[in-house]
Design an enzyme around this catalytic site. Structure first.
Site, PDB file in Angstrom:
ATOM      1  N   GLU A 152      39.414  33.658  45.561  1.00 35.76           N
ATOM      2  CA  GLU A 152      40.337  34.514  44.821  1.00 35.76           C
ATOM      3  C   GLU A 152      41.045  35.493  45.767  1.00 35.76           C
ATOM      4  O   GLU A 152      42.157  35.944  45.489  1.00 35.76           O
ATOM      5  CB  GLU A 152      39.574  35.276  43.730  1.00 35.76           C
ATOM      6  CG  GLU A 152      40.471  35.781  42.614  1.00 35.76           C
ATOM      7  CD  GLU A 152      39.700  36.223  41.374  1.00 35.76           C
ATOM      8  OE1 GLU A 152      38.928  35.417  40.820  1.00 35.76           O
ATOM      9  OE2 GLU A 152      39.835  37.379  40.968  1.00 35.76           O
ATOM     10  N   HIS A 172      20.901  15.575  49.431  1.00 36.94           N
ATOM     11  CA  HIS A 172      20.761  14.330  48.687  1.00 36.94           C
ATOM     12  C   HIS A 172      21.921  14.112  47.728  1.00 36.94           C
ATOM     13  O   HIS A 172      21.820  13.298  46.807  1.00 36.94           O
ATOM     14  CB  HIS A 172      19.415  14.335  47.956  1.00 36.94           C
ATOM     15  CG  HIS A 172      18.277  14.547  48.900  1.00 36.94           C
ATOM     16  ND1 HIS A 172      17.654  13.512  49.558  1.00 36.94           N
ATOM     17  CD2 HIS A 172      17.709  15.694  49.368  1.00 36.94           C
ATOM     18  CE1 HIS A 172      16.708  14.007  50.354  1.00 36.94           C
ATOM     19  NE2 HIS A 172      16.731  15.324  50.269  1.00 36.94           N
ATOM     20  N   LYS A 195      45.212  34.582  31.898  1.00 36.13           N
ATOM     21  CA  LYS A 195      44.764  35.647  30.984  1.00 36.13           C
ATOM     22  C   LYS A 195      45.858  35.909  29.949  1.00 36.13           C
ATOM     23  O   LYS A 195      45.597  36.032  28.757  1.00 36.13           O
ATOM     24  CB  LYS A 195      44.504  36.945  31.767  1.00 36.13           C
ATOM     25  CG  LYS A 195      43.196  36.973  32.548  1.00 36.13           C
ATOM     26  CD  LYS A 195      42.896  38.413  33.021  1.00 36.13           C
ATOM     27  CE  LYS A 195      41.595  38.479  33.801  1.00 36.13           C
ATOM     28  NZ  LYS A 195      41.201  39.818  34.244  1.00 36.13           N
TER      29      LYS A 195
HETATM   30  O1  PA5 Z   1      37.616  39.718  41.250  1.00 41.43           O
HETATM   31  C1  PA5 Z   1      38.288  39.974  40.256  1.00 41.43           C
HETATM   32  O2  PA5 Z   1      39.128  40.898  40.244  1.00 41.43           O
HETATM   33  C2  PA5 Z   1      38.118  39.174  38.988  1.00 41.43           C
HETATM   34  O3  PA5 Z   1      37.271  38.109  39.175  1.00 41.43           O
HETATM   35  C3  PA5 Z   1      37.528  40.078  37.890  1.00 41.43           C
HETATM   36  O4  PA5 Z   1      36.285  40.568  38.298  1.00 41.43           O
HETATM   37  C4  PA5 Z   1      37.393  39.312  36.567  1.00 41.43           C
HETATM   38  O5  PA5 Z   1      38.632  38.755  36.168  1.00 41.43           O
HETATM   39  C5  PA5 Z   1      36.873  40.236  35.465  1.00 41.43           C
HETATM   40  O6  PA5 Z   1      37.737  41.323  35.313  1.00 41.43           O
HETATM   41  P1  PA5 Z   1      37.273  42.634  34.600  1.00 41.43           P
HETATM   42  O7  PA5 Z   1      36.197  43.276  35.407  1.00 41.43           O
HETATM   43  O8  PA5 Z   1      38.501  43.477  34.521  1.00 41.43           O
HETATM   44  O9  PA5 Z   1      36.781  42.237  33.238  1.00 41.43           O
END
Ligand code: PA5
Length: 462
Positions: free
Chosen positions: A293, A322, A436
């Site tokens: 990410e 494996h 989202k």
């Molecule tokens: O790393 C990130 O920013 C995302 O993976 C968020 O943690 C995830 O989308 C959850 O978001 P939030 O903490 O606002 O619910």
């Protein structure tokens, strides 16, 4: 504290045929790292990289400890509701530091610390199953969402809130919730303020996947008895080691430089993290999110189109020898494998010496499982090296809070260096936003237009 070590010898020539040369510490890679280091230092002084300060956030840590002490005594089960960066860190800490079968142990075996569940996916079977397993009257729900708006987590909150109210009544239900969210904004903060629900802050400059050492990871760990001071001391020690501008002395710099080089220069964009320890399996999933990410981006920091980013893969040794190893050994030469070896597994299990007459079993007798799993790791690394496949190993002295703190910090710092090397912003995630938004629209959120989705084309349906 014993240092976590990073052995990258199996990426370097001549140990690895065609590997990186000694100019790692003298040529263009040093120049690139020097620029990346400077860019990261500028962002740090601009206050962008809040995760670097978390080991020293003593006021927040005291707040976490106080809440954990109070709550831990009251509840048999703690359920973390949080997804992505808001759930993966807590899972990694739980699985590493509480050990296997924590939730199956008796109260006495857990020293009366609560069971810990981390629920991320809004899967109806999981949600129903969860509420059948825990007793709402004896459960604390830690709702974790930086934005306070993520559909999955908010839906889970609404679901469990209803059930807790049905079980204990509306007034008492508030006492079963603890929110971890943005210090000032978001729906969760508003609800918490209105209902006087205890809340912990995720600092404004700490993004989800960099939040494991904030209250997001600390509260669930502390409530189950994890020593936060050791965890944070480990992180602080690694942060100090990784602050130096000299590449040859900076483990996060070397990790980022080698993986970036493997991708853009050698055509090896797939980066596999393969701990040889069940307890560290969730750390591999945590890293997978962090690396993917943060680095998979369509635009550079200056707004130029790009399509960059390595593909991280979480694996587990020896299990995946494996299933996955054949591909690593003989499939496309487009991967780097990062192993984690635990040097001391703690109380070991010895393999009894039976059947001396059967050679397939006799050699195992008298060895331990710790020896066996570490030997398999070494054998796999050597086999990969012999076939020209680059690999490296993190050595953890043991699976304890100090080592985990070091590992988390090392990987997070490597991620921001890698962002600078790729020329992208590792702290944002614009690609996540579209799905989202479409979800909000499709589910009927006010103010978000419902998108037109293509209907399935019967020609392409069997
Ligand atoms: O790393 C990130 O920013 C995302 O993976 C968020 O943690 C995830 O989308 C959850 O978001 P939030 O903490 O606002 O619910």
């Amino acid at each position: 504290m014993t240092n976590v070590r990073f052995d990258f010898g199996n990426i370097m020539a001549p140990a690895l045929e065609g590997g990186v040369g000694e100019d790692l510490f003298g040529g263009a890679m040093v120049d690139a790292f020097t620029a990346a280091h400077a860019a990261v230092e500028t962002r740090r002084s601009g206050g962008d990289l809040g995760f670097l300060d978390l080991p020293h956030a003593s006021e927040t840590v005291e707040q976490v400890k106080a809440l954990a002490d109070g709550f831990g005594q009251w509840f048999e089960d703690v359920v973390v509701l949080g997804i992505g960066g808001s759930g993966l860190g807590a899972k990694a800490l739980r699985d590493a530091l509480l050990g296997p079968y924590w939730n199956d142990r008796s109260d006495e075996e857990r020293d009366h610390f609560p069971r810990l569940h981390v629920v991320d996916n809004p899967d109806p079977a999981t949600m129903r199953g969860l509420m059948e397993r825990v007793s709402p009257a004896r459960t604390l729900f830690n709702v974790v969402s930086k934005s306070g708006a993520t559909a999955e987590t908010m839906a889970q909150y609404l679901f469990v809130r209803q059930q807790v109210e049905e079980a204990v009544g509306a007034e008492k239900a508030r006492g079963h919730f603890l929110f971890t969210t943005d210090p000032a904004n978001g729906a969760l903060r508003r609800i918490g303020d209105a209902e006087e629900i205890p809340m912990l802050p995720v600092p404004e400059n700490v993004g989800g996947r960099f939040s494991v050492l904030s209250p997001v990871g600390l509260l669930p760990a502390a409530i189950c008895g994890v020593d936060l001071d050791e965890l944070l001391a480990g992180a602080a020690a690694m942060e100090t080691r990784c602050r130096v501008a000299e590449l040859s002395q900076n483990p996060a710099g070397v990790l980022a430089s080698l993986l970036h080089h493997s991708d853009v220069t050698e055509g090896r964009p797939i980066h596999v993290l393969m701990p040889y320890s069940d307890r560290l399996r969730s750390v591999a999933f945590w890293f997978q999110q962090l690396w993917a990410e943060s680095l998979g981006k369509a635009r550079t920091v200056t707004g130029q189109p790009t399509a960059t980013g390595p593909t991280p893969v979480a694996a587990l040794g020896a299990t995946d020898q494996h299933s996955f190893l054949q591909l690593l050994m003989e499939g496309p030469d487009d991967k780097v494998v990062l192993f984690i070896e635990v040097e001391n597994h703690g109380p070991d299990a010895v393999i009894p010496g039976r059947h001396p007459e059967i050679k397939e079993l006799a050699y195992l007798g008298g060895h331990s499982f710790g020896e066996l799993i570490n030997t398999e790791r070494r054998a796999t690394a050597e086999a990969l090296r012999r076939t020209g496949r680059p690999n490296a190993t993190f050595y953890l002295p043991e699976v304890d809070p100090a080592a985990l703190g070091q590992l988390f910090m090392l990987m997070q710092i490597a991620t921001v260096y890698a962002g600078a090397l790729y020329g992208v912003d590792p702290m944002d995630q614009p690609g996540v936003e579209l799905s989202k938004k479409l979800t909000y629209g499709l589910m009927g959120r006010e103010g978000v237009e419902a998108p037109d989705l293509l209907e399935p084309d019967p020609r392409w349906m069997l």
